[in-house]
Write an enzyme that holds these catalytic residues in place. Structure first.
Site, PDB file in Angstrom:
ATOM      1  N   GLU A 233     -37.838  54.353  27.336  1.00 31.65           N
ATOM      2  CA  GLU A 233     -37.786  53.211  28.267  1.00 31.65           C
ATOM      3  C   GLU A 233     -36.632  53.365  29.261  1.00 31.65           C
ATOM      4  O   GLU A 233     -35.753  54.219  29.095  1.00 31.65           O
ATOM      5  CB  GLU A 233     -37.638  51.898  27.497  1.00 31.65           C
ATOM      6  CG  GLU A 233     -36.355  51.834  26.687  1.00 31.65           C
ATOM      7  CD  GLU A 233     -35.759  50.435  26.604  1.00 31.65           C
ATOM      8  OE1 GLU A 233     -35.717  49.746  27.638  1.00 31.65           O
ATOM      9  OE2 GLU A 233     -35.323  50.057  25.512  1.00 31.65           O
TER      10      GLU A 233
ATOM     11  N   LYS B 292     -35.080  44.490  36.031  1.00 32.02           N
ATOM     12  CA  LYS B 292     -35.649  44.613  34.686  1.00 32.02           C
ATOM     13  C   LYS B 292     -37.080  44.095  34.746  1.00 32.02           C
ATOM     14  O   LYS B 292     -37.310  42.938  35.116  1.00 32.02           O
ATOM     15  CB  LYS B 292     -34.786  43.797  33.728  1.00 32.02           C
ATOM     16  CG  LYS B 292     -35.262  43.737  32.294  1.00 32.02           C
ATOM     17  CD  LYS B 292     -34.249  42.966  31.444  1.00 32.02           C
ATOM     18  CE  LYS B 292     -34.813  42.542  30.111  1.00 32.02           C
ATOM     19  NZ  LYS B 292     -33.852  41.720  29.346  1.00 32.02           N
TER      20      LYS B 292
ATOM     21  N   ASP C 268     -37.169  31.340  23.560  1.00 33.07           N
ATOM     22  CA  ASP C 268     -36.852  32.695  24.025  1.00 33.07           C
ATOM     23  C   ASP C 268     -37.246  33.738  22.983  1.00 33.07           C
ATOM     24  O   ASP C 268     -36.545  33.962  22.003  1.00 33.07           O
ATOM     25  CB  ASP C 268     -35.362  32.805  24.361  1.00 33.07           C
ATOM     26  CG  ASP C 268     -35.032  34.106  25.096  1.00 33.07           C
ATOM     27  OD1 ASP C 268     -35.928  34.969  25.194  1.00 33.07           O
ATOM     28  OD2 ASP C 268     -33.897  34.234  25.581  1.00 33.07           O
TER      29      ASP C 268
ATOM     30  N   SER D  30     -38.881  37.737  23.003  1.00 27.23           N
ATOM     31  CA  SER D  30     -39.188  38.862  23.888  1.00 27.23           C
ATOM     32  C   SER D  30     -40.691  39.144  23.951  1.00 27.23           C
ATOM     33  O   SER D  30     -41.386  39.094  22.931  1.00 27.23           O
ATOM     34  CB  SER D  30     -38.464  40.112  23.395  1.00 27.23           C
ATOM     35  OG  SER D  30     -38.758  41.206  24.226  1.00 27.23           O
TER      36      SER D  30
ATOM     37  N   ASP E 282     -41.712  41.907  24.150  1.00 25.37           N
ATOM     38  CA  ASP E 282     -41.897  43.142  23.370  1.00 25.37           C
ATOM     39  C   ASP E 282     -42.824  42.869  22.177  1.00 25.37           C
ATOM     40  O   ASP E 282     -43.658  43.707  21.831  1.00 25.37           O
ATOM     41  CB  ASP E 282     -40.550  43.643  22.806  1.00 25.37           C
ATOM     42  CG  ASP E 282     -39.608  44.174  23.885  1.00 25.37           C
ATOM     43  OD1 ASP E 282     -40.011  44.227  25.063  1.00 25.37           O
ATOM     44  OD2 ASP E 282     -38.463  44.519  23.530  1.00 25.37           O
TER      45      ASP E 282
ATOM     46  N   LYS F 298     -32.008  44.163  18.085  1.00 26.10           N
ATOM     47  CA  LYS F 298     -30.592  43.942  18.317  1.00 26.10           C
ATOM     48  C   LYS F 298     -30.069  42.813  17.427  1.00 26.10           C
ATOM     49  O   LYS F 298     -30.735  41.802  17.237  1.00 26.10           O
ATOM     50  CB  LYS F 298     -30.344  43.616  19.793  1.00 26.10           C
ATOM     51  CG  LYS F 298     -30.261  44.888  20.633  1.00 26.10           C
ATOM     52  CD  LYS F 298     -30.690  44.644  22.038  1.00 26.10           C
ATOM     53  CE  LYS F 298     -32.172  44.315  22.030  1.00 26.10           C
ATOM     54  NZ  LYS F 298     -32.767  44.160  23.318  1.00 26.10           N
TER      55      LYS F 298
HETATM   56  N1  PSU Z   1     -32.264  47.911  23.286  1.00 27.45           N
HETATM   57  C1  PSU Z   1     -31.095  48.438  23.721  1.00 27.45           C
HETATM   58  N2  PSU Z   1     -30.732  48.203  25.004  1.00 27.45           N
HETATM   59  C2  PSU Z   1     -31.531  47.498  25.857  1.00 27.45           C
HETATM   60  C3  PSU Z   1     -32.772  46.970  25.392  1.00 27.45           C
HETATM   61  C4  PSU Z   1     -33.083  47.195  24.097  1.00 27.45           C
HETATM   62  O1  PSU Z   1     -30.416  49.110  22.972  1.00 27.45           O
HETATM   63  O2  PSU Z   1     -31.162  47.361  27.014  1.00 27.45           O
HETATM   64  C5  PSU Z   1     -33.726  46.265  26.333  1.00 27.45           C
HETATM   65  C6  PSU Z   1     -35.135  46.792  26.064  1.00 27.45           C
HETATM   66  O3  PSU Z   1     -35.678  47.219  27.281  1.00 27.45           O
HETATM   67  C7  PSU Z   1     -35.897  45.601  25.526  1.00 27.45           C
HETATM   68  C8  PSU Z   1     -35.215  44.506  26.257  1.00 27.45           C
HETATM   69  O4  PSU Z   1     -37.263  45.670  25.780  1.00 27.45           O
HETATM   70  O5  PSU Z   1     -33.827  44.866  26.170  1.00 27.45           O
HETATM   71  C9  PSU Z   1     -35.506  43.149  25.668  1.00 27.45           C
HETATM   72  O6  PSU Z   1     -35.159  42.186  26.601  1.00 27.45           O
HETATM   73  P1  PSU Z   1     -35.641  40.672  26.409  1.00 27.45           P
HETATM   74  O7  PSU Z   1     -34.888  40.216  25.198  1.00 27.45           O
HETATM   75  O8  PSU Z   1     -35.200  39.960  27.675  1.00 27.45           O
HETATM   76  O9  PSU Z   1     -37.120  40.714  26.232  1.00 27.45           O
HETATM   77 MN    MN Z   2     -36.218  36.583  26.663  1.00 25.15          MN
END
Ligand code: PSU
Ligand code: MN
Length: 309
Positions: free
Chosen positions: A21, A82, A134, A136, A138, A155
């Site tokens: 990614e 993003k 909130d 993701s 994903d 994370k």
């Molecule tokens: N894991 C990491 N660094 C990142 C991300 C994940 O170590 O920057 C990114 C990935 O691209 C993941 C995104 O899809 O954060 C998730 O963001 P959000 O929580 O806004 O969906």
């Molecule tokens: Mn989010």
């Protein structure tokens, strides 16, 4: 969609390919080291015997595999946005540089016929999601995209238990690589059980191949690979940074897609680079393992075709 020559040939010939990614490069790692680190992640894939395909949108065009110029744009362009799945069409129409998240990378990789994908940590359910909603994209994307995501868990800034429950609901399988415990990104153990342990890349490849027989090739799978013990963040430091980071994000009114980059940056700054070192180590390890899985899957003769529903 523009597929890099080397990647296109590998897919056509059934050789192993690993998608990477790009949000982690533009929004997850600090400049100017990010370009070099992106190349190191690609090298880790090559070391594991596969071809790397870093995914991004450049000048409105979805790219599967980046040449040097594209990778430098992604790493250095401060206007890079993003981009999750829902924004892909908008960025494609308007142009500019889009850094793809796990969700949009998985989507594009699957379209290109790539099954194995490596990242650092998966997105998930944020703390307090019962109020903010909130969660993701994903997670929902993996419920309809048949890729295997190799990651070090989600994370630790997230609500890990809630994320695992949502993955169950969404039909996304979770495998622990040489562990029974779900990893905690900077830490090897998040405190949650997985239940499904695998001990080799071959075992993972067999599971990927078995999906078509049971009608689940369109469902995503997660291979959770814990950070090595030597690379883990000190637990006390981790817990204190998490507490201060969440408070700072709240104080600064950070929300939506900015939360994850904000907290990662907080960790990197406040730990004096310790979390960055851990982050890089775990992505490299995931890239390497993903390459080994892609190689084992290709050896079964089904690579490339596994992602399509
Ligand atoms: N894991 C990491 N660094 C990142 C991300 C994940 O170590 O920057 C990114 C990935 O691209 C993941 C995104 O899809 O954060 C998730 O963001 P959000 O929580 O806004 O969906
Ligand atoms: Mn989010």
């Amino acid at each position: 969609m523009l597929v890099h020559d080397e990647v296109r040939d590998a897919i056509a010939e059934g050789r192993p390919v690993v998608a990477l990614e790009s949000t982690i490069i533009s929004h997850g790692l600090p400049r100017p080291d990010n370009a070099r680190l992106a190349r190191e992640f690609e090298q880790a894939v090559r070391d594991g015997g596969a071809i790397p395909a870093t995914v991004a949108v450049i000048d409105g065009e979805a790219r599967i595999g980046l040449d040097d110029a594209a990778l430098d744009r992604l790493a250095n362009d401060e206007t890079a946005v993003k981009v999750s799945v829902r924004e892909l069409a908008t960025v494609a129409a308007r142009g500019g540089v889009g850094a793809t998240t796990v969700a949009s990378t998985a989507h594009l990789a699957s379209l290109a016929g790539i099954t194995v994908f490596a990242t650092g940590g998966l997105g998930g359910v944020h703390r307090g999601a019962q109020d903010t909603f909130d969660e993701s994209a994903d997670l929902t994307t993996l419920s309809r995209t048949g890729v295997l995501v190799v990651c070090a868990g989600v994370k630790s800034i997230l609500d890990v238990g809630a994320t695992l429950e949502r993955l169950e609901t969404l039909g996304v399988g979770v495998l622990g690589y040489r562990t029974d415990r779900f990893p905690g990104f900077y830490l090897a153990d998040s405190g949650h059980d997985i239940g499904w342990r695998v001990d080799s890349a071959d075992q993972v490849a067999e599971i990927l191949a078995a999906r078509s027989g049971v009608g689940t090739p369109a469902l995503g799978l997660i291979l959770a690979n814990p950070i090595a013990a030597d690379d883990e963040l000190d637990r006390g430091l981790h817990d204190s940074l998490l507490e201060s980071g969440l408070a700072a994000a709240d104080r600064d009114g950070v929300h939506g897609k900015d939360v994850t980059p904000y907290l990662l940056d907080w960790f990197h700054r406040e730990s004096g680079g310790e979390s960055l070192r851990a982050n890089v180590a775990l992505v490299r390890s995931n890239a390497r393992l993903a390459a080994e899985v892609a190689s084992a899957y290709a050896a079964l003769g089904t690579a490339g075709g596994g992602a399509a529903p």
